[in-house]
Scaffold this motif. Structure first.
Motif, PDB file in Angstrom:
ATOM      1  N   ALA A 133     -30.336  24.465 -59.984  1.00 43.01           N
ATOM      2  CA  ALA A 133     -29.825  23.270 -59.300  1.00 43.01           C
ATOM      3  C   ALA A 133     -29.440  22.195 -60.317  1.00 43.01           C
ATOM      4  O   ALA A 133     -28.444  21.490 -60.133  1.00 43.01           O
ATOM      5  CB  ALA A 133     -30.880  22.740 -58.345  1.00 43.01           C
ATOM      6  N   THR A 137     -25.744  20.555 -61.011  1.00 41.52           N
ATOM      7  CA  THR A 137     -25.495  19.114 -61.082  1.00 41.52           C
ATOM      8  C   THR A 137     -24.721  18.782 -62.358  1.00 41.52           C
ATOM      9  O   THR A 137     -23.796  17.958 -62.334  1.00 41.52           O
ATOM     10  CB  THR A 137     -26.836  18.347 -61.068  1.00 41.52           C
ATOM     11  OG1 THR A 137     -27.607  18.831 -59.995  1.00 41.52           O
ATOM     12  CG2 THR A 137     -26.643  16.858 -60.924  1.00 41.52           C
TER      13      THR A 137
ATOM     14  N   ASN B 200     -36.588  20.631 -54.960  1.00 41.94           N
ATOM     15  CA  ASN B 200     -35.158  20.379 -54.961  1.00 41.94           C
ATOM     16  C   ASN B 200     -34.601  20.325 -53.532  1.00 41.94           C
ATOM     17  O   ASN B 200     -33.796  19.457 -53.200  1.00 41.94           O
ATOM     18  CB  ASN B 200     -34.456  21.477 -55.768  1.00 41.94           C
ATOM     19  CG  ASN B 200     -32.985  21.226 -55.877  1.00 41.94           C
ATOM     20  OD1 ASN B 200     -32.578  20.213 -56.419  1.00 41.94           O
ATOM     21  ND2 ASN B 200     -32.189  22.125 -55.357  1.00 41.94           N
ATOM     22  N   GLU B 201     -35.083  21.252 -52.685  1.00 43.85           N
ATOM     23  CA  GLU B 201     -34.620  21.283 -51.289  1.00 43.85           C
ATOM     24  C   GLU B 201     -34.994  19.998 -50.551  1.00 43.85           C
ATOM     25  O   GLU B 201     -34.176  19.428 -49.840  1.00 43.85           O
ATOM     26  CB  GLU B 201     -35.263  22.469 -50.553  1.00 43.85           C
ATOM     27  CG  GLU B 201     -34.629  23.794 -50.832  1.00 43.85           C
ATOM     28  CD  GLU B 201     -33.303  23.941 -50.129  1.00 43.85           C
ATOM     29  OE1 GLU B 201     -33.306  24.113 -48.896  1.00 43.85           O
ATOM     30  OE2 GLU B 201     -32.267  23.884 -50.788  1.00 43.85           O
ATOM     31  N   ASP B 203     -35.673  17.070 -51.856  1.00 46.46           N
ATOM     32  CA  ASP B 203     -34.908  15.963 -52.420  1.00 46.46           C
ATOM     33  C   ASP B 203     -33.476  15.963 -51.883  1.00 46.46           C
ATOM     34  O   ASP B 203     -32.959  14.931 -51.443  1.00 46.46           O
ATOM     35  CB  ASP B 203     -34.923  16.087 -53.950  1.00 46.46           C
ATOM     36  CG  ASP B 203     -34.187  14.937 -54.612  1.00 46.46           C
ATOM     37  OD1 ASP B 203     -34.481  13.801 -54.247  1.00 46.46           O
ATOM     38  OD2 ASP B 203     -33.315  15.182 -55.471  1.00 46.46           O
ATOM     39  N   GLN B 204     -32.854  17.151 -51.886  1.00 46.37           N
ATOM     40  CA  GLN B 204     -31.470  17.266 -51.396  1.00 46.37           C
ATOM     41  C   GLN B 204     -31.375  16.895 -49.924  1.00 46.37           C
ATOM     42  O   GLN B 204     -30.457  16.204 -49.496  1.00 46.37           O
ATOM     43  CB  GLN B 204     -30.959  18.706 -51.572  1.00 46.37           C
ATOM     44  CG  GLN B 204     -30.784  19.148 -53.012  1.00 46.37           C
ATOM     45  CD  GLN B 204     -29.706  18.367 -53.727  1.00 46.37           C
ATOM     46  OE1 GLN B 204     -28.705  18.024 -53.128  1.00 46.37           O
ATOM     47  NE2 GLN B 204     -29.914  18.055 -54.976  1.00 46.37           N
ATOM     48  N   ARG B 207     -31.939  13.142 -49.468  1.00 42.55           N
ATOM     49  CA  ARG B 207     -30.741  12.441 -49.953  1.00 42.55           C
ATOM     50  C   ARG B 207     -29.611  12.555 -48.922  1.00 42.55           C
ATOM     51  O   ARG B 207     -28.998  11.567 -48.542  1.00 42.55           O
ATOM     52  CB  ARG B 207     -30.297  13.057 -51.280  1.00 42.55           C
ATOM     53  CG  ARG B 207     -29.084  12.404 -51.922  1.00 42.55           C
ATOM     54  CD  ARG B 207     -28.551  13.281 -53.049  1.00 42.55           C
ATOM     55  NE  ARG B 207     -29.605  13.692 -53.958  1.00 42.55           N
ATOM     56  CZ  ARG B 207     -30.050  12.959 -54.969  1.00 42.55           C
ATOM     57  NH1 ARG B 207     -29.529  11.794 -55.204  1.00 42.55           N
ATOM     58  NH2 ARG B 207     -31.001  13.410 -55.748  1.00 42.55           N
ATOM     59  N   ASN B 302     -27.861  19.134 -42.195  1.00 42.13           N
ATOM     60  CA  ASN B 302     -29.102  19.245 -42.958  1.00 42.13           C
ATOM     61  C   ASN B 302     -30.340  19.455 -42.095  1.00 42.13           C
ATOM     62  O   ASN B 302     -31.394  19.754 -42.607  1.00 42.13           O
ATOM     63  CB  ASN B 302     -29.291  17.989 -43.791  1.00 42.13           C
ATOM     64  CG  ASN B 302     -28.041  17.698 -44.554  1.00 42.13           C
ATOM     65  OD1 ASN B 302     -27.641  18.486 -45.381  1.00 42.13           O
ATOM     66  ND2 ASN B 302     -27.377  16.627 -44.202  1.00 42.13           N
TER      67      ASN B 302
END
Lengths: 174, 371
Positions: A133, A137, B200-201, B203-204, B207, B302
């Protein structure tokens, strides 16, 4: 870019070590700092499994200290049992042993492909982990930096293909 | 929010719902922290992209975070200074307007109820219109003395808490990545990749949700303002913005926003009942646009949840934590769902657990090697 003018052009020992890794060899100090902030450091003990064959890969691993064994499953129909047959201290299905400065699991950086082999710590080792990821980015925000890494990655994969064509098995892992 | 391939069973779902309710209850108790935290989170996601540009241009993380926060505060201060004289001159007009539109709403309700009394003898015998009008007059008559002082005190009490928002978002921007690294260091090697993926998931998803909410508000405001301007309604942009912000509260907020515009239409055009119909039509159109176009474009992608679960959870959230519960239940459920699914996937994977135990036994052996 203005702020880059005031930035240091020299490498700190940590950045120097990062620059010695083949994947980041062409990066400037500023780019190395960016990459450094994205890397996770992990310590593995001798014999600890880093990832298994068939597992979905999310990251590329760079060997900083110690060495890592790359091994492949031997005739096991069940993909969820340990893949590597051990005889005393020796391991069957061994493909390569990677030392400091090398990297493995690189196909995970490109997509959701399953791991092609198992990675296991051959000695106590320190690895840097570069998450897909974060690489994605970088591709969106720092095209030049990401393209330098991609070029090194492509060279590495090309080399392995050539070795495979020549029948050398040492580069066929992952 | 895309859950991992592993799918939760009924026990996992019960745990996810229970955790969501518990979190909402806790959030309600620490509202003075939750509101600035949420505002800080929105500010963080809005400022993250410009800060990253500064970061990638060679600035240090602390300097980039400071610049981004100071620039946003400066922008707010300039807007405040420009708007303050205009607000102070229109304050009394607004007070008069509120009373005017409240009276207009009462008159409309009275007309409607009288009309119903004329048609239904039962309602006429119950003196429905008179009873409701008396109660509403009681309420609006004592509204100022009953509620204005607590509202003023509430605003005074909340101001210091709201000032926390830029302070918090500065630290989110400056130390967010270090915190992520700190969290990931606590994770055993065997679960590392999956946990990194989970962080990461989350956070994404967060966001996308908060930025999506911001974009959705902009789209709703523009569409409503355009429709109201076509209908020749007063202050179309202001009304559109209020209705769009009210829509942050799922379902209930949209209805409140619609009622507000209907109130204005009924008061300003008492002789034109068609205006109320147009206002209702506009709101239905905006809701349809929201559901089928704007939401999928902004936040809908999402939160992949079953519609029945969504509606049930909104009701449960409202019952557990009131308006805060209505607003927060979906993002909280989304985050808890991803975490719950990932923990379930990790714990129920015998190979990962075996690798974890193997790693632990190696560490124990190393620690006790020379004892």
């Amino acid at each position: 870019m203005i702020f880059g003018l005031f930035g240091s052009k020299t490498f700190s020992p940590r950045l120097e070590r990062l620059r010695s890794l083949s994947l980041f060899i062409n990066l400037t100090p500023r780019e190395l700092k960016i990459v450094d902030s994205l890397l996770h450091e992990r310590q593995f003990l001798k014999d600890e499994v880093i990832f298994d064959e068939g597992e979905e890969g999310q990251a590329i691993y760079i060997v900083i200290e110690g060495s890592v064994l790359i091994c492949r499953q031997i005739n096991s129909a069940d993909t969820r049992i340990p893949r590597v047959r051990r005889r005393g201290d020796s391991i069957d299905g061994r493909i390569a042993e990677l030392g400091p400065g090398t990297f493995f699991g690189d196909l995970a950086l490109l997509g959701n492909t399953p791991r092609g082999a198992q990675a296991r710590a051959a000695t106590n080792c320190k690895l840097a982990v570069f998450f897909r990821a974060d690489f994605m980015t970088l591709l969106e925000t720092q095209a030049l930096l990401a393209s330098k890494i991609s070029l090194q990655l492509a060279r590495h994969i090309g080399l392995r293909l050539r070795e495979a064509n020549l029948g050398a098995h040492s580069g066929q892992h992952l | 929010m895309r859950p991992p391939a592993h799918s939760s069973g009924p026990i996992a779902w019960a745990a996810i719902i229970a955790t969501t309710c518990l979190l909402l209850l806790v959030f309600q108790k620490i509202l003075f922290l939750v509101v600035p935290f949420l505002l800080a989170l929105i500010l963080y996601y809005l400022l993250y992209a410009p800060m990253r540009k500064l970061l990638l241009s060679g600035m240090s993380r602390a300097a980039a975070a400071t610049t981004a926060i100071l620039a946003s505060l400066l922008g707010l201060a300039i807007c405040g200074m420009l708007l303050l004289p205009w607000i102070s001159t229109h304050m009394f007009d607004w007070q008069a307007s509120v009373e005017h539109y409240l009276q207009g709403g009462i008159n409309m309700l009275n007309r409607t109820l009288t009309g119903m009394e004329d048609r239904f003898a039962v309602l006429h015998r119950a003196h429905l219109a008179t009873t409701v009008a008396d109660r509403l007059n009681d309420f609006t008559g004592s509204f100022a003395e009953r509620y204005l002082a607590p509202i003023a005190l509430g605003v005074a009490a909340w101001t210091p808490s709201l000032l926390l928002a830029p302070f918090l978002s500065f630290f989110f921007l400056k130390d967010g990545r270090d915190f992520q690294h700190f969290l990931s260091r606590a994770v055993p090697n065997a679960f590392f990749e999956k946990t990194l993926y989970l962080l990461n998931e989350v956070d994404q998803a967060a966001r996308a949700y908060f930025l999506g909410l911001f974009n959705l508000t902009l789209l709703d405001t523009v569409t409503l303002a355009f429709g109201l301007w076509l209908m020749d309604m007063p202050a179309p942009l202001g009304l559109g913005l209020i209705a769009a912000v009210l829509a942050w509260v799922p379902y209930v907020g949209s209805i409140l926003g619609g009622l507000l515009v209907i109130l204005v239409a009924a008061t300003d055009f008492p002789a034109e009942p068609l205006m109320v119909t147009w206002a209702i039509g506009l709101f239905i159109l905006v809701r349809l646009l929201d559901d089928f176009l704007y939401m999928p474009l902004t936040i809908g992608k999402n939160l992949h949840m079953h519609p029945l679960v969504t509606v049930l959870m909104i009701f449960i959230g409202g019952a557990v934590a009131g308006i805060l519960g209505l607003m927060l239940v979906l993002p909280v459920l989304g985050v808890v769902m991803v975490i719950g699914d990932t923990i379930g996937a990790v714990v129920s994977d015998p190979r990962l657990m075996a690798r974890y135990r193997h790693g632990q036994s190696l560490r124990k052996a190393q620690a006790s090697a020379d004892l």
